[in-house]
Design a protein around this motif. Sequence first.
Motif, PDB file in Angstrom:
ATOM      1  N   GLY A   1       0.812  -1.208   0.000  1.00 30.78           N
ATOM      2  CA  GLY A   1       0.000   0.000   0.000  1.00 30.78           C
ATOM      3  C   GLY A   1       0.847   1.261   0.000  1.00 30.78           C
ATOM      4  O   GLY A   1       2.066   1.223  -0.173  1.00 30.78           O
ATOM      5  N   GLY A   2       0.189   2.408   0.187  1.00 25.97           N
ATOM      6  CA  GLY A   2       0.892   3.681   0.194  1.00 25.97           C
ATOM      7  C   GLY A   2       1.903   3.771   1.324  1.00 25.97           C
ATOM      8  O   GLY A   2       1.630   3.353   2.442  1.00 25.97           O
ATOM      9  N   PHE A   3       3.067   4.315   0.992  1.00 21.94           N
ATOM     10  CA  PHE A   3       4.163   4.522   1.940  1.00 21.94           C
ATOM     11  C   PHE A   3       4.817   3.240   2.429  1.00 21.94           C
ATOM     12  O   PHE A   3       5.531   3.246   3.415  1.00 21.94           O
ATOM     13  CB  PHE A   3       3.710   5.372   3.132  1.00 21.94           C
ATOM     14  CG  PHE A   3       3.116   6.683   2.711  1.00 21.94           C
ATOM     15  CD1 PHE A   3       3.842   7.567   1.925  1.00 21.94           C
ATOM     16  CD2 PHE A   3       1.821   7.021   3.056  1.00 21.94           C
ATOM     17  CE1 PHE A   3       3.297   8.766   1.507  1.00 21.94           C
ATOM     18  CE2 PHE A   3       1.262   8.211   2.646  1.00 21.94           C
ATOM     19  CZ  PHE A   3       2.001   9.085   1.871  1.00 21.94           C
ATOM     20  N   TYR A   4       4.548   2.133   1.764  1.00 19.62           N
ATOM     21  CA  TYR A   4       5.216   0.877   2.094  1.00 19.62           C
ATOM     22  C   TYR A   4       5.810   0.274   0.834  1.00 19.62           C
ATOM     23  O   TYR A   4       5.293   0.470  -0.271  1.00 19.62           O
ATOM     24  CB  TYR A   4       4.241  -0.127   2.730  1.00 19.62           C
ATOM     25  CG  TYR A   4       3.906   0.212   4.159  1.00 19.62           C
ATOM     26  CD1 TYR A   4       4.678  -0.277   5.201  1.00 19.62           C
ATOM     27  CD2 TYR A   4       2.841   1.055   4.452  1.00 19.62           C
ATOM     28  CE1 TYR A   4       4.379   0.062   6.514  1.00 19.62           C
ATOM     29  CE2 TYR A   4       2.545   1.391   5.759  1.00 19.62           C
ATOM     30  CZ  TYR A   4       3.314   0.898   6.785  1.00 19.62           C
ATOM     31  OH  TYR A   4       3.034   1.235   8.082  1.00 19.62           O
ATOM     32  N   GLY A   5       6.895  -0.487   1.029  1.00 20.57           N
ATOM     33  CA  GLY A   5       7.493  -1.222  -0.067  1.00 20.57           C
ATOM     34  C   GLY A   5       7.329  -2.711   0.173  1.00 20.57           C
ATOM     35  O   GLY A   5       6.527  -3.148   1.000  1.00 20.57           O
ATOM     36  N   ARG A   6       8.134  -3.489  -0.529  1.00 17.63           N
ATOM     37  CA  ARG A   6       7.978  -4.950  -0.461  1.00 17.63           C
ATOM     38  C   ARG A   6       8.252  -5.523   0.926  1.00 17.63           C
ATOM     39  O   ARG A   6       7.798  -6.613   1.264  1.00 17.63           O
ATOM     40  CB  ARG A   6       8.909  -5.599  -1.480  1.00 17.63           C
ATOM     41  CG  ARG A   6      10.374  -5.314  -1.263  1.00 17.63           C
ATOM     42  CD  ARG A   6      11.225  -5.822  -2.412  1.00 17.63           C
ATOM     43  NE  ARG A   6      12.165  -4.792  -2.820  1.00 17.63           N
ATOM     44  CZ  ARG A   6      13.358  -5.036  -3.342  1.00 17.63           C
ATOM     45  NH1 ARG A   6      13.744  -6.289  -3.521  1.00 17.63           N
ATOM     46  NH2 ARG A   6      14.145  -4.066  -3.700  1.00 17.63           N
TER      47      ARG A   6
END
Length: 283
Positions: free
Chosen positions: A68-73
Motif C-alpha cells: 500500500g501507500g508509503f510501504y514497499g515490499r
Amino acid sequence: MRITTAVLLALASISATSIPVAANATAACRTVSAKVAMTSSGPADQRVAGTLCLPCGHAATVQLLIPGGFYGRAYWRMRGDQRRPSYVETMTAAGYATLAIDRLGTGASSYPPSVRFGQDTHQIVIRQLIRQLREGRLGGGRFSKVVLVGHSLGSTIARIVAAAHPAEVDGVILTGESSVPNEATKTTDVFPPGDSYTPPSINKHIQDPVLIVNGDQDKLLAGARSSSAALHAQETPFYSPRAQLETVVVSGTGHVLNGHRTAPHWFAQAREWADRRVGGAAR
C-alpha cells in the motif's frame, strides 16, 4: 504526485533489506529487477524491484504481493509477532511462490517524473509483471496461476486489474480495503491523477475467487467491521457469484495488518483459502 517530506519519503523508500528475514529452509529468495513500460504502448524504460521467493519443489502458483501507500515490499516480510512467520514465509512454507514488489516511485524501483504517471500506470505495470511471471522471465520457471495480493492502495490496484482483465488472474486477496472507505483520511503517495480509490461498481467484473481481510480497528475504512459475517453481507452485493467471495475481520487489528501480533491469524486463513480456491502449491 511526488512527496517531498523527508519522513514520508523515507517510509515510501522502505527496502527489502529493512526487515531481516529468518532462515527458512523451505524457501529460496532472490532480488529481481523487471523492465516495465508506464503505458501500454510505451518503451520498457523503467524497472520494478522485487523479491522472488520459491518454495521447495516447483510451484504452479505465484502470489504477486502489492504494498500500500508509503510501504514497499518489506511490508510482506513484517512480523507483528516476532515468534511467528511473516506472510512470505507462511506462503512459501505452504508451497506457494511469492513476488513482493516496490511500486514505481517507491523503494528500489525506478523513480520516473510524476508527469509520466497516468491513471492506469500501476495497473499496466502489474499486468506486465503477471505476463513475465507466466512466461518464466523472472526466474523460478513458468507459473500457470497468479494470485494478486494487495494491501490498501495495493488492493485497489489488484481489484482494478482483476476486474478489467479477469483472464489474467486466478485469485485476489484484498486487505485494508473495502467498498466503504473513510474518505476523510485520504493521503498522498505516487498515486495516479485523480482519485486513487476506484468505486466498487467494477467488482462485478471480477471472475476469480476473492478473499477480503480487514482489521476491526481500521480507521481508514467505514462500514462493516464488527465481524466476518457483517463484512460479507456488506461486500456481497458488489461481487458476482463467480468471485466466491469470502471475508475475514481480524479483531484487535488496525489498517497495517501485517504489523500486528494478530497477523498470523489471517495468514493462516489466507493460506487455507489459497489451497481451496486456487491450488497449485508445490507438494
